[in-house]
Scaffold this motif. Structure first.
Motif, PDB file in Angstrom:
ATOM      1  N   VAL A   9     -52.990   1.158-104.047  1.00 51.12           N
ATOM      2  CA  VAL A   9     -52.423   2.272-103.301  1.00 51.12           C
ATOM      3  C   VAL A   9     -53.463   2.927-102.607  1.00 51.12           C
ATOM      4  N   MET A  10     -53.185   3.245-101.415  1.00 50.43           N
ATOM      5  CA  MET A  10     -53.814   3.799-100.253  1.00 50.43           C
ATOM      6  C   MET A  10     -53.570   5.088-100.254  1.00 50.43           C
ATOM      7  N   PHE A  11     -54.642   6.200-100.810  1.00 52.80           N
ATOM      8  CA  PHE A  11     -54.587   7.205-100.896  1.00 52.80           C
ATOM      9  C   PHE A  11     -54.670   8.074 -99.475  1.00 52.80           C
ATOM     10  N   THR A  12     -54.046   8.820 -98.660  1.00 54.64           N
ATOM     11  CA  THR A  12     -54.221   9.197 -97.562  1.00 54.64           C
ATOM     12  C   THR A  12     -53.991  10.525 -97.270  1.00 54.64           C
ATOM     13  N   PRO A  13     -55.146  11.512 -97.516  1.00 54.24           N
ATOM     14  CA  PRO A  13     -54.877  12.980 -97.483  1.00 54.24           C
ATOM     15  C   PRO A  13     -55.044  13.634 -96.316  1.00 54.24           C
ATOM     16  N   MET A  14     -54.071  13.554 -95.367  1.00 53.86           N
ATOM     17  CA  MET A  14     -54.021  14.149 -94.035  1.00 53.86           C
ATOM     18  C   MET A  14     -53.737  15.523 -94.347  1.00 53.86           C
ATOM     19  N   GLY A  15     -54.162  16.568 -93.675  1.00 55.44           N
ATOM     20  CA  GLY A  15     -53.937  17.776 -93.941  1.00 55.44           C
ATOM     21  C   GLY A  15     -54.711  18.742 -94.608  1.00 55.44           C
ATOM     22  N   TYR A  16     -55.764  18.371 -95.346  1.00 52.16           N
ATOM     23  CA  TYR A  16     -56.577  19.101 -96.040  1.00 52.16           C
ATOM     24  C   TYR A  16     -57.879  19.238 -95.540  1.00 52.16           C
ATOM     25  N   CYS A  17     -58.564  20.060 -96.118  1.00 48.40           N
ATOM     26  CA  CYS A  17     -59.696  20.646 -95.484  1.00 48.40           C
ATOM     27  C   CYS A  17     -60.851  19.712 -95.372  1.00 48.40           C
ATOM     28  N   VAL A  18     -61.321  19.564 -94.171  1.00 45.45           N
ATOM     29  CA  VAL A  18     -62.495  18.353 -93.740  1.00 45.45           C
ATOM     30  C   VAL A  18     -63.719  19.177 -93.718  1.00 45.45           C
ATOM     31  N   LEU A  19     -63.963  20.394 -94.082  1.00 42.23           N
ATOM     32  CA  LEU A  19     -65.276  21.139 -93.907  1.00 42.23           C
ATOM     33  C   LEU A  19     -65.988  21.242 -95.223  1.00 42.23           C
ATOM     34  N   HIS A  20     -65.210  21.209 -96.396  1.00 47.05           N
ATOM     35  CA  HIS A  20     -65.976  21.313 -97.773  1.00 47.05           C
ATOM     36  C   HIS A  20     -65.762  20.114 -98.459  1.00 47.05           C
ATOM     37  N   ALA A  21     -66.546  20.088 -99.519  1.00 47.24           N
ATOM     38  CA  ALA A  21     -66.801  18.778-100.527  1.00 47.24           C
ATOM     39  C   ALA A  21     -65.789  19.046-101.751  1.00 47.24           C
ATOM     40  N   TYR A  22     -65.619  18.186-102.275  1.00 49.85           N
ATOM     41  CA  TYR A  22     -64.680  18.258-103.523  1.00 49.85           C
ATOM     42  C   TYR A  22     -65.176  19.180-104.479  1.00 49.85           C
ATOM     43  N   ASP A  23     -66.530  19.085-104.784  1.00 53.17           N
ATOM     44  CA  ASP A  23     -67.118  20.219-105.756  1.00 53.17           C
ATOM     45  C   ASP A  23     -67.418  21.673-105.414  1.00 53.17           C
ATOM     46  N   ASP A  24     -66.790  22.165-103.998  1.00 56.80           N
ATOM     47  CA  ASP A  24     -66.912  23.360-103.805  1.00 56.80           C
ATOM     48  C   ASP A  24     -66.091  24.079-104.132  1.00 56.80           C
ATOM     49  N   GLU A  25     -66.372  25.061-105.309  1.00 54.96           N
ATOM     50  CA  GLU A  25     -65.744  25.910-105.993  1.00 54.96           C
ATOM     51  C   GLU A  25     -65.058  26.782-105.163  1.00 54.96           C
ATOM     52  N   CYS A  54     -63.326  26.137-102.274  1.00 56.65           N
ATOM     53  CA  CYS A  54     -62.257  25.533-101.413  1.00 56.65           C
ATOM     54  C   CYS A  54     -60.946  24.953-102.253  1.00 56.65           C
ATOM     55  N   TRP A  55     -60.091  25.805-102.241  1.00 54.85           N
ATOM     56  CA  TRP A  55     -58.721  25.571-102.929  1.00 54.85           C
ATOM     57  C   TRP A  55     -58.242  24.274-102.328  1.00 54.85           C
ATOM     58  N   HIS A  56     -58.361  24.167-100.859  1.00 53.63           N
ATOM     59  CA  HIS A  56     -57.753  22.696-100.454  1.00 53.63           C
ATOM     60  C   HIS A  56     -58.463  21.703-100.883  1.00 53.63           C
ATOM     61  N   LYS A  57     -59.708  21.587-101.171  1.00 50.97           N
ATOM     62  CA  LYS A  57     -60.290  20.256-101.544  1.00 50.97           C
ATOM     63  C   LYS A  57     -60.048  20.203-103.144  1.00 50.97           C
ATOM     64  N   LYS A  58     -59.791  21.339-103.886  1.00 47.94           N
ATOM     65  CA  LYS A  58     -59.379  21.278-105.388  1.00 47.94           C
ATOM     66  C   LYS A  58     -58.144  20.671-105.544  1.00 47.94           C
ATOM     67  N   ILE A  59     -57.134  20.914-104.734  1.00 51.41           N
ATOM     68  CA  ILE A  59     -55.976  20.259-104.625  1.00 51.41           C
ATOM     69  C   ILE A  59     -56.033  18.746-104.197  1.00 51.41           C
ATOM     70  N   GLU A  60     -56.746  18.453-103.150  1.00 49.94           N
ATOM     71  CA  GLU A  60     -56.820  16.999-102.526  1.00 49.94           C
ATOM     72  C   GLU A  60     -57.448  16.294-103.887  1.00 49.94           C
ATOM     73  N   GLY A  61     -58.829  16.666-104.443  1.00 51.53           N
ATOM     74  CA  GLY A  61     -59.185  16.250-105.459  1.00 51.53           C
ATOM     75  C   GLY A  61     -58.402  15.952-106.893  1.00 51.53           C
ATOM     76  N   HIS A  62     -57.610  16.802-107.094  1.00 53.49           N
ATOM     77  CA  HIS A  62     -56.726  16.782-108.104  1.00 53.49           C
ATOM     78  C   HIS A  62     -55.961  15.548-108.014  1.00 53.49           C
ATOM     79  N   ARG A  72     -72.035  14.565-101.129  1.00 50.29           N
ATOM     80  CA  ARG A  72     -71.568  15.227-102.336  1.00 50.29           C
ATOM     81  C   ARG A  72     -70.129  14.319-102.683  1.00 50.29           C
ATOM     82  N   ASP A  73     -69.398  14.062-101.656  1.00 51.24           N
ATOM     83  CA  ASP A  73     -67.840  13.532-101.963  1.00 51.24           C
ATOM     84  C   ASP A  73     -68.064  12.030-102.497  1.00 51.24           C
TER      85      ASP A  73
END
Length: 260
Positions: free
Chosen positions: A113-129, A131-139, A176-177
């Motif tokens: 599976v090629m996971f392609t997260p187009m459209g999520y935040c490019v500024l913040h890391a997965y562990d940035d509390e 950033c709801w954007h990255k929380k969704i992508e990380g989940h 971090r990511d």
């Protein structure tokens, strides 16, 4: 996606490829570059009623997540191919309106599976509390890795699709990511890039390449070596320039994506 003849045709194409190419052990296929969907009645019965990952936009079929019906189809094709080639891998994309992990189907363990997260935040890391954007992508990514042992990401190593004029360093985000993604079970990374050296920033590209090779690499040591080697006498002001930009972006309460 649900018609037996569709499965048969796709499987026959793939099996012919393997017969013609004995050294091949995998075959990748997918939909067009966009949010495709199938509105045939039997296929719609497979749909779980979820919206695609980025939510509703137009109030029509475009809004639906088609993960269930697409990955059922890919599973069926994989099973048909495995009748003749049981050890071969079939690859496809979790992209656009099929990025939400499936709830009613388990991907075949020989699916890639090629996971392609187009459209999520490019500024913040997965562990940035913050950033709801990255929380969704990380989940989403973490769940894919739980469902399938062969998940890799197709990321975007630039900050904007529409301009190459804004420097967007990502050293702190990357450092971090990448260890987090390895911990989740990601098998690999292949990012899309382009020759926008100012926007991507050369330090970010260098650190990215080194961490792709080994996520335990000492990033501070890399930067201490890189800046004098690349910028010479300008090493100190260039490092201060990029650090200041990245600190500002990391602490921003906005969530920039490639197309917004």
């Amino acid at each position: 996606f649900s018609h037996p003849k569709s499965v048969e045709i796709a499987a026959d194409i793939i099996k012919k490829h393997f017969r013609d190419n004995p050294a091949a052990n995998s075959y990748g296929f997918g939909l067009a570059d966009g949010p495709d969907f199938d509105e045939s009645p039997v296929t719609l019965e497979r749909n779980q009623g979820f919206l695609k990952a980025r939510g509703a936009v137009r109030g029509q079929s475009y809004d639906k997540s088609i993960t269930e019906e697409w990955f059922m189809f890919v599973n069926d094709v994989t099973a048909a191919v495995h009748e003749e080639f049981p050890d071969h891998y079939i690859a496809t994309a979790a992209y656009k309106n099929r990025i939400v992990p499936p709830h009613g189907v388990k991907p075949n363990d020989h699916m890639v599976v090629m996971f392609t997260p187009m459209g999520y935040c490019v500024l913040h890391a997965y562990d940035d509390e913050r950033c709801w954007h990255k929380k969704i992508e990380g989940h989403l990514l973490r769940r894919w890795c739980e469902l399938c042992p062969n998940v890799w990401t197709y990321g975007y190593n630039y900050g904007m699709f529409q301009t190459a004029l804004t420097p967007i360093p990502m050293v702190q985000k990357i450092r971090r990511d990448y260890p987090i993604m390895k911990e989740w079970g990601l098998m690999g990374i292949q990012d899309e890039g382009r020759g926008v050296w100012i926007e991507c920033t050369i330090p970010s590209r260098y650190v990215r390449a080194r961490l792709m090779w080994d996520v335990e690499t000492d990033v501070d040591a890399i930067l201490d070596e890189f800046y004098p080697d690349w910028y010479g006498k300008a090493a100190r002001p260039m490092r201060a320039f990029y650090d200041a930009l990245e600190n500002a972006m990391e602490n921003a309460d906005v969530h920039g994506t490639g197309d917004r």
